[in-house]
Design an enzyme around this catalytic site. Sequence first.
Site, short mmCIF file in Angstrom:
data_model
loop_
_atom_site.label_atom_id
_atom_site.label_comp_id
_atom_site.label_asym_id
_atom_site.label_seq_id
_atom_site.Cartn_x
_atom_site.Cartn_y
_atom_site.Cartn_z
N GLY A 27 -20.92 32.43 -0.10
CA GLY A 27 -20.46 33.67 0.56
C GLY A 27 -19.56 34.56 -0.25
O GLY A 27 -18.88 35.42 0.31
N SER A 28 -19.57 34.42 -1.60
CA SER A 28 -18.69 35.30 -2.38
C SER A 28 -19.16 36.76 -2.29
O SER A 28 -18.33 37.68 -2.29
CB SER A 28 -18.60 34.84 -3.83
OG SER A 28 -19.83 35.00 -4.50
N ASN A 29 -20.46 37.00 -2.21
CA ASN A 29 -20.94 38.38 -2.07
C ASN A 29 -20.57 38.94 -0.70
O ASN A 29 -20.19 40.10 -0.58
CB ASN A 29 -22.46 38.45 -2.29
CG ASN A 29 -22.80 38.44 -3.77
OD1 ASN A 29 -22.63 39.44 -4.45
ND2 ASN A 29 -23.23 37.29 -4.26
N MET A 106 -31.21 31.51 2.09
CA MET A 106 -32.20 30.65 1.48
C MET A 106 -33.49 30.49 2.29
O MET A 106 -34.32 29.66 1.97
CB MET A 106 -31.59 29.27 1.19
CG MET A 106 -30.42 29.32 0.21
SD MET A 106 -30.76 30.26 -1.30
CE MET A 106 -31.77 29.09 -2.19
N ARG A 107 -33.67 31.30 3.32
CA ARG A 107 -34.94 31.24 4.08
C ARG A 107 -35.80 32.44 3.70
O ARG A 107 -35.27 33.51 3.38
CB ARG A 107 -34.67 31.31 5.59
CG ARG A 107 -33.93 30.13 6.13
CD ARG A 107 -33.70 30.34 7.61
NE ARG A 107 -34.93 30.21 8.37
CZ ARG A 107 -35.45 29.07 8.76
NH1 ARG A 107 -34.83 27.94 8.46
NH2 ARG A 107 -36.57 29.04 9.44
N ASN A 123 -31.57 42.66 -0.94
CA ASN A 123 -31.24 41.34 -1.48
C ASN A 123 -30.63 41.51 -2.86
O ASN A 123 -30.90 42.49 -3.55
CB ASN A 123 -32.52 40.50 -1.59
CG ASN A 123 -32.25 39.10 -2.09
OD1 ASN A 123 -31.29 38.44 -1.67
ND2 ASN A 123 -33.08 38.62 -3.01
N HIS A 125 -30.21 39.53 -6.57
CA HIS A 125 -30.82 38.45 -7.36
C HIS A 125 -30.10 38.36 -8.71
O HIS A 125 -29.92 39.38 -9.38
CB HIS A 125 -32.30 38.74 -7.55
CG HIS A 125 -33.01 37.63 -8.25
ND1 HIS A 125 -33.31 36.43 -7.62
CD2 HIS A 125 -33.43 37.50 -9.54
CE1 HIS A 125 -33.91 35.63 -8.49
NE2 HIS A 125 -33.99 36.25 -9.66
C1 GRF Z 1 -25.90 34.96 -5.71
O1 GRF Z 1 -25.93 34.58 -7.06
C2 GRF Z 1 -27.06 35.84 -5.38
O2 GRF Z 1 -27.51 36.59 -6.45
C3 GRF Z 1 -28.13 34.84 -4.98
O3 GRF Z 1 -27.44 33.84 -4.30
C4 GRF Z 1 -26.10 33.78 -4.78
C5 GRF Z 1 -25.19 33.84 -3.59
O4 GRF Z 1 -23.85 33.63 -3.94
N1 GRF Z 1 -29.17 35.47 -4.19
P1 GRF Z 1 -22.71 33.78 -2.84
O5 GRF Z 1 -23.10 32.85 -1.70
O6 GRF Z 1 -22.68 35.20 -2.40
O7 GRF Z 1 -21.46 33.34 -3.52
#
Ligand code: GRF
Length: 216
Positions: A27-29, A106-107, A123, A125
């Site tokens: 969940g860092s994003n 992840m789904r 999304n 990536h």
């Molecule tokens: C990130 O590296 C994103 O690019 C990928 O999954 C990871 C999620 O990281 N799709 P976080 O859970 O947001 O830390």
Amino acid sequence: MSRKHVKRTTHDARRTTNIAVLASGNGSNFEAIVGAIKRGYIKKTCVKLLITDKEKAYVRVRAERLGITQLYINPREYNTGGAFDKKLIQVLKKEKIGLVVLAGYMRILTPVFVKKFKNKVINIHPALLPAFKGARAIGDAYRYGVKITGVTVHFVDECIDHGPIIAQKPLPVKKGESLSGLERRIHRAEHTLYPLVIKKISEGKVKVRNRHVQVG
Ligand code: GRF
């Protein structure tokens, strides 16, 4: 101009954008996006809810701390005929969500879902698409020996890591850099690029025509 060639703005900038973040892990994003909104970097935007399919995901702890409403949907209770995504659609409609942000979700979304939210699901990536699709992109690119990798934000379509590309941030791999060092830099770049793209979308500055995305 034929209908096919009309550029479509993905968002009406006069309205507040209600966001739902879908995440399965750290969940860092998610936290970077919430922070950018709280700081006022992204305006007229609200993270209405976090949805997760993993009961123990750390992103839930972050949501709790940040005061964001969260919903855990247990995949085992919705495991037939696209039932999980039907439930998602129902929740998103009820909350009047205008932008769905995948952040380590992840789904795989069903075609029905993607069609319903066409150009409303994005999304992030951790590689320069179309290279290194899939769940282990950073390591795959590193082991391949690329000199440049990076981050991609794209719209989601029916195929994995495939929809129209909105923005990319290239990162040269440093001489002798470790995989964990590269991972750290990729994540830092994500935390800047994702909020920037959301800001542009909320300002109505992102236009899509077929696979081509214009960011004003
Ligand atoms: C990130 O590296 C994103 O690019 C990928 O999954 C990871 C999620 O990281 N799709 P976080 O859970 O947001 O830390």
